[in-house]
Design a protein around this motif. Structure first.
Motif, PDB file in Angstrom:
ATOM      1  N   ALA A 305     -34.982  81.343 -57.295  1.00 11.65           N
ATOM      2  CA  ALA A 305     -34.623  80.776 -56.240  1.00 11.65           C
ATOM      3  C   ALA A 305     -33.149  80.254 -56.151  1.00 11.65           C
ATOM      4  O   ALA A 305     -32.880  79.818 -57.276  1.00 11.65           O
ATOM      5  CB  ALA A 305     -35.563  79.637 -55.972  1.00 11.65           C
ATOM      6  N   THR A 306     -32.468  80.503 -55.000  1.00  6.39           N
ATOM      7  CA  THR A 306     -31.266  79.850 -54.908  1.00  6.39           C
ATOM      8  C   THR A 306     -31.137  78.971 -53.841  1.00  6.39           C
ATOM      9  O   THR A 306     -32.073  78.892 -52.799  1.00  6.39           O
ATOM     10  CB  THR A 306     -30.226  80.504 -54.548  1.00  6.39           C
ATOM     11  N   THR A 307     -30.387  77.781 -53.819  1.00  3.36           N
ATOM     12  CA  THR A 307     -30.405  76.948 -52.856  1.00  3.36           C
ATOM     13  C   THR A 307     -29.005  76.819 -51.977  1.00  3.36           C
ATOM     14  O   THR A 307     -27.941  76.840 -52.741  1.00  3.36           O
ATOM     15  CB  THR A 307     -30.588  75.546 -53.451  1.00  3.36           C
ATOM     16  N   ASP A 308     -29.199  77.116 -50.648  1.00  2.00           N
ATOM     17  CA  ASP A 308     -27.957  77.060 -49.817  1.00  2.00           C
ATOM     18  C   ASP A 308     -27.175  75.865 -50.139  1.00  2.00           C
ATOM     19  O   ASP A 308     -27.928  74.591 -49.938  1.00  2.00           O
ATOM     20  CB  ASP A 308     -28.404  77.515 -48.287  1.00  2.00           C
ATOM     21  N   VAL A 309     -25.892  75.802 -49.924  1.00  2.00           N
ATOM     22  CA  VAL A 309     -25.059  74.704 -49.893  1.00  2.00           C
ATOM     23  C   VAL A 309     -24.469  74.381 -48.559  1.00  2.00           C
ATOM     24  O   VAL A 309     -24.041  75.498 -47.876  1.00  2.00           O
ATOM     25  CB  VAL A 309     -23.955  75.003 -50.982  1.00  2.00           C
ATOM     26  N   PRO A 354     -19.333  69.031 -54.896  1.00  2.00           N
ATOM     27  CA  PRO A 354     -19.134  70.215 -55.636  1.00  2.00           C
ATOM     28  C   PRO A 354     -20.558  70.619 -55.888  1.00  2.00           C
ATOM     29  O   PRO A 354     -21.593  70.021 -56.190  1.00  2.00           O
ATOM     30  CB  PRO A 354     -18.823  69.349 -56.958  1.00  2.00           C
ATOM     31  N   ALA A 355     -20.477  72.038 -56.001  1.00  2.00           N
ATOM     32  CA  ALA A 355     -21.808  72.917 -56.087  1.00  2.00           C
ATOM     33  C   ALA A 355     -21.593  73.981 -57.230  1.00  2.00           C
ATOM     34  O   ALA A 355     -20.378  74.437 -57.169  1.00  2.00           O
ATOM     35  CB  ALA A 355     -22.135  73.493 -54.756  1.00  2.00           C
ATOM     36  N   ARG A 417     -15.904  72.441 -55.031  1.00  2.71           N
ATOM     37  CA  ARG A 417     -16.139  71.776 -53.770  1.00  2.71           C
ATOM     38  C   ARG A 417     -15.318  72.727 -52.489  1.00  2.71           C
ATOM     39  O   ARG A 417     -15.970  72.877 -51.314  1.00  2.71           O
ATOM     40  CB  ARG A 417     -15.652  70.570 -53.381  1.00  2.71           C
ATOM     41  N   HIS A 418     -14.321  73.399 -52.683  1.00  2.00           N
ATOM     42  CA  HIS A 418     -13.502  74.284 -51.897  1.00  2.00           C
ATOM     43  C   HIS A 418     -13.591  75.658 -52.367  1.00  2.00           C
ATOM     44  O   HIS A 418     -13.536  76.096 -53.632  1.00  2.00           O
ATOM     45  CB  HIS A 418     -12.046  73.640 -52.116  1.00  2.00           C
ATOM     46  N   SER A 438     -22.100  82.052 -46.110  1.00  2.00           N
ATOM     47  CA  SER A 438     -22.751  81.010 -46.759  1.00  2.00           C
ATOM     48  C   SER A 438     -22.661  80.843 -48.388  1.00  2.00           C
ATOM     49  O   SER A 438     -22.427  82.078 -48.667  1.00  2.00           O
ATOM     50  CB  SER A 438     -24.243  81.157 -46.383  1.00  2.00           C
ATOM     51  N   PHE A 439     -23.062  79.839 -48.868  1.00  2.00           N
ATOM     52  CA  PHE A 439     -22.848  79.716 -50.324  1.00  2.00           C
ATOM     53  C   PHE A 439     -24.251  79.229 -50.953  1.00  2.00           C
ATOM     54  O   PHE A 439     -24.903  78.480 -50.182  1.00  2.00           O
ATOM     55  CB  PHE A 439     -21.692  78.856 -50.604  1.00  2.00           C
ATOM     56  N   ALA A 440     -24.543  79.985 -51.995  1.00  2.00           N
ATOM     57  CA  ALA A 440     -26.032  79.365 -52.693  1.00  2.00           C
ATOM     58  C   ALA A 440     -25.518  78.960 -54.346  1.00  2.00           C
ATOM     59  O   ALA A 440     -24.760  79.505 -54.896  1.00  2.00           O
ATOM     60  CB  ALA A 440     -26.942  80.572 -52.744  1.00  2.00           C
ATOM     61  N   GLU A 441     -26.349  77.951 -54.348  1.00  2.00           N
ATOM     62  CA  GLU A 441     -26.317  77.394 -55.937  1.00  2.00           C
ATOM     63  C   GLU A 441     -26.906  78.242 -56.956  1.00  2.00           C
ATOM     64  O   GLU A 441     -27.764  79.147 -56.261  1.00  2.00           O
ATOM     65  CB  GLU A 441     -26.874  75.783 -56.164  1.00  2.00           C
ATOM     66  N   ALA A 442     -26.524  77.870 -58.060  1.00  2.00           N
ATOM     67  CA  ALA A 442     -27.643  78.715 -59.162  1.00  2.00           C
ATOM     68  C   ALA A 442     -28.966  78.522 -58.997  1.00  2.00           C
ATOM     69  O   ALA A 442     -29.515  77.506 -58.334  1.00  2.00           O
ATOM     70  CB  ALA A 442     -27.045  78.263 -60.541  1.00  2.00           C
ATOM     71  N   PRO A 443     -29.960  79.466 -59.750  1.00  2.00           N
ATOM     72  CA  PRO A 443     -31.133  79.233 -59.430  1.00  2.00           C
ATOM     73  C   PRO A 443     -31.839  77.865 -59.824  1.00  2.00           C
ATOM     74  O   PRO A 443     -31.441  77.320 -60.906  1.00  2.00           O
ATOM     75  CB  PRO A 443     -31.932  80.352 -60.353  1.00  2.00           C
TER      76      PRO A 443
END
Length: 510
Positions: A305-309, A354-355, A417-418, A438-443
């Motif tokens: 699973a990844t989480t959208d930022v 920050p992500a 963050r940027h 869109s951007f996604a964090e690590a699983p």
């Protein structure tokens, strides 16, 4: 009015009872049922508030006659209410392996206010045993009410442990061999027990089993990763309600998901799903399918699973303001777009914090494929000034309009963050466009995709994302993002402290 839900369920010890007190003679508990010897009896006392409201009641006695060796057994029973016979010498079919539902009509005039007495007894001439599984009693207009309540109550004990055995398939000489314990828990908050269960582990081994209706045992098949097939059976060893200690029973992961069902052209919030299957394998489970005793069924395939930022701001080197085709449109999933009047462009994104970004997605716009980006580089920055290249692409294509493509970074971005998307070439037009970025964090755990199908209905989409579970007494979820946000907060406080110190020094001079 009338009487409450009334049942006696002998598949548990002690028996599960509702509006009932039970007395027994010449009986013994046999795990999934109560065994009555010749001349044995079970007396059930239940309360009726207003019998005038009950014109007739429905009594269901679920029972089975045990075999006499290889022969059909014999254990007729009498059923009496207030001492009046409802049926005498009823012979339940013997010789089978499944209990029989014996449905009897109870005249309303036999019911009385207060305590009523129902007695089930076997003949003194019985040559085998009467196995009694359960008794339910309902007003005739509410038939099935007590059985539904009974199964819902039974479903509270939803963590099962089985002693298992396997033997080679199609082998007349092989005998049953002890196999690892099977522990499982499956709960969709629908209070229904499973009837069938199947699963596959990441190494390719798979199992499929079917349960006795009282969950006392199962039979099925098992295939190893190398393709060897076995018969597979189990007997219930332990059963308990779900608790926060359930995960401690197993070396495998207890999965908890927020779920959605897909129907009517959209996704709709559904019940939380909990899954645990541990058959002693070292490889994790990657697919689970089931059917419950109400006829509902489902399949889930587990994946990372990844989480959208959240993106809070987008700036572009150029945008078409006259038609509203601006950079801000890239933040939403509506069918809008960003358009720049050049064959190259630059987009700067600011996140909510920050992500640890592991991937990013680009969605093509509604028209003119030659405006699609072909070559680009993604950069990351902590302060929006110093940029680090994270990913470069060349010769990329989109096969359709509003097509979303996901691109994975070789290494997870360390809490930036940027982000800057520098598009250096498009597919040949004088303008460049996109519908969404869109951007996604690590699983953050495992999600699932699959389907769900209710009894007598068509299949619908089914998907889930992991429930955040606290990792320590602090209550903070185990997430890389938490660490990066804390680090960012510490850095920000340090910078603020330095600024205040400098200001204080200047004030002292003046």
């Amino acid at each position: 009015m009338g009487f409450d839900v009334t049942y006696a369920d002998f598949s548990a010890e002690p028996a599960r009872l509702a509006n009932a007190k039970v007395e027994r003679q010449r009986t013994r508990s046999a795990g999934s049922h109560l065994a009555l010897n010749a001349g044995g009896s079970v007396t059930l006392r239940f309360e009726v508030a207003d019998p005038e409201d009950v014109e007739q009641a429905t009594l269901t006695v679920t029972a089975l006659v045990s075999k006499l060796g290889s022969s059909i057994g014999y254990a007729p029973m009498d059923v009496l209410l207030q001492g009046e016979p409802l049926v005498a010498d009823l012979t339940v079919p013997g010789g089978g392996d499944l209990p029989q539902d014996n449905v009897l009509a109870v005249p309303g005039h036999l019911l009385k206010p207060g305590t009523n007495t129902l007695e089930i007894r076997t003949s003194g001439k019985a040559r085998s045993m009467l196995w009694l599984y359960r008794i339910t009693l309902d007003p005739v207009w509410e038939r099935g009410r007590s059985e539904r309540a009974r199964t819902a109550e039974a479903a509270r004990d939803s963590v099962f442990s089985y002693r298992t055995e396997r033997r080679l398939a199609h082998s007349s000489s092989s005998s049953w061999q002890s196999a690892p314990r099977l522990l499982f828990h499956l709960d969709r908050d629908e209070r229904s027990l499973p009837a069938q269960l199947g699963w596959r582990t990441a190494d390719g081994a798979e199992s499929a089993i079917s349960f006795q209706s009282d969950m006392s045992g199962f039979h099925g098949c098992y295939r190893t990763a190398d393709g060897t097939a076995y018969e597979y059976q189990g007997r219930l060893g332990d059963r308990r309600p779900f608790s926060q200690e359930t995960e401690n029973l197993s070396a495998s992961t207890l999965h908890r998901f927020h779920t959605e069902e897909g129907w009517g052209g959209g996704w709709h919030t559904s019940h939380e799903l909990r899954l645990l299957v541990d058959d002693g394998a070292t490889a994790p489970v990657e697919r689970i399918n089931w059917r419950d005793q109400r006829g509902n069924s489902g399949v889930v395939v587990l994946h990372a699973a990844t989480t959208d930022v959240a993106v809070t701001r987008v700036r572009a080197s150029d945008e078409h303001r006259a038609n509203g085709e601006v950079a801000g449109n890239l933040r939403n999933d509506r069918r809008t777009k960003w358009l720049a009047g050049d064959d190259t462009a630059r987009l700067d994104f600011t996140l909510s914090g920050p992500a640890a970004v592991a991937s990013y997605s680009l969605t093509s716009a509604n028209d003119f494929p030659d405006r699609d980006p072909r070559d680009w580089t993604l950069y990351g920055s902590a302060d929006g000034k110093a940029w680090t290249p994270l990913d470069s692409r060349a010769g990329e294509t989109f096969t359709g309009r509003y097509e979303t493509r996901e691109f994975f970074l070789r290494a997870t971005a360390p809490g930036y963050r940027h982000f800057r998307l520098d598009i250096t070439r498009n597919a040949g037009a004088n303008e460049t466009q996109l519908a969404q970025v869109s951007f996604a964090e690590a699983p953050a755990g495992q999600a699932f995709t699959g389907y769900y199908q209710r009894h007598n209905e068509g299949p619908i989409g089914y998907r889930g994302t992991p429930v955040a579970v606290p990792s320590s007494s602090t209550g903070l979820p185990a997430s890389p993002r938490v660490a990066s946000e804390l680090e960012s907060a510490v850095a920000s406080l340090a910078e603020t402290a330095q600024t205040l110190a400098a200001l204080a020094a200047q004030l002292r001079k003046h």
